[in-house]
Design a protein around this motif. Sequence first.
Motif, PDB file in Angstrom:
ATOM      1  N   ASP A  56     -35.364  83.178  64.032  1.00 55.46           N
ATOM      2  CA  ASP A  56     -34.670  83.905  62.964  1.00 55.46           C
ATOM      3  C   ASP A  56     -35.599  84.913  62.295  1.00 55.46           C
ATOM      4  N   ALA A  57     -36.869  84.518  62.086  1.00 56.33           N
ATOM      5  CA  ALA A  57     -37.839  85.421  61.469  1.00 56.33           C
ATOM      6  C   ALA A  57     -38.090  86.631  62.365  1.00 56.33           C
ATOM      7  N   GLU A  58     -38.205  86.401  63.662  1.00 59.30           N
ATOM      8  CA  GLU A  58     -38.424  87.505  64.606  1.00 59.30           C
ATOM      9  C   GLU A  58     -37.232  88.446  64.618  1.00 59.30           C
ATOM     10  N   GLU A  59     -36.026  87.889  64.538  1.00 58.97           N
ATOM     11  CA  GLU A  59     -34.828  88.719  64.519  1.00 58.97           C
ATOM     12  C   GLU A  59     -34.785  89.562  63.249  1.00 58.97           C
ATOM     13  N   ASP A  60     -35.161  88.970  62.119  1.00 56.34           N
ATOM     14  CA  ASP A  60     -35.193  89.721  60.861  1.00 56.34           C
ATOM     15  C   ASP A  60     -36.200  90.852  60.930  1.00 56.34           C
ATOM     16  N   ASP A  61     -37.350  90.597  61.557  1.00 56.46           N
ATOM     17  CA  ASP A  61     -38.372  91.639  61.715  1.00 56.46           C
ATOM     18  C   ASP A  61     -37.847  92.788  62.569  1.00 56.46           C
ATOM     19  N   GLU A  62     -37.122  92.447  63.648  1.00 60.19           N
ATOM     20  CA  GLU A  62     -36.572  93.481  64.533  1.00 60.19           C
ATOM     21  C   GLU A  62     -35.569  94.351  63.779  1.00 60.19           C
ATOM     22  N   ILE A  63     -34.724  93.729  62.965  1.00 64.07           N
ATOM     23  CA  ILE A  63     -33.737  94.475  62.189  1.00 64.07           C
ATOM     24  C   ILE A  63     -34.431  95.381  61.184  1.00 64.07           C
TER      25      ILE A  63
END
Length: 223
Positions: A131-138
């Motif tokens: 989830d943290a990686e996805e937030d960073d990508e966004i």
Amino acid sequence: MEDQIKEPQELNEEQQAPVEILDREQKNARQRFIKQIRKAFVIFDPENRGAVPVEEIRFIVHTLELSPTEAQLNEFIQSICEDEMIEIQYEKLEASLLPILEQGKWPKASEELLLQAFKTIETTLNQMQADAEEDDEIEQKDEGGDAESRSSTASTNVRGPSMKKSKPAPPLTGYLSVEKLTELMTMHGEPFKQTELEDFLKNVPSEDGIVEYSKLATLLANE
């Protein structure tokens, strides 16, 4: 004819033997449990005052390798501690813990249960990381995109977290880092004391700071 009161028959030698053996085993077990309680108690009573702060009770319980739930432990502490009580005497704690040990309450968690707990921990940590990686990508897309992409992202965010599709977590590896174990033991639930943490980590089978938690579950279940 008056009823005759029969005298109780004495047990013969063959009948007495099992009774005596059982009685002796129970006495030996009780003495063994008392020694265990005393040994755990003195760890938290280095000055040998015969009393410890109430907050140490939970650590004494864990030192005895008992595994009550948090609710069971809190209920036990409340049942033996009066209001505004700051210390508990050894005699009172021994009398309260002895029946629990004799009746086999709060047994240690099984290896299977511990292994499942570690798997749940890894699954949770992996999902948090995903989830943290996805937030960073966004966030990176927001910073580098044009106004239209930012508007689209903002529209997506308005729908709220319930509409967001979580990035799939990576599969289980069977390993946890010592760093993550330390964090879990000091920042979540009832935190370990520093000395307890050091003693625990000394026995954790790790290589390059990584723990194979199936081996750790076996170790904890058989201590």
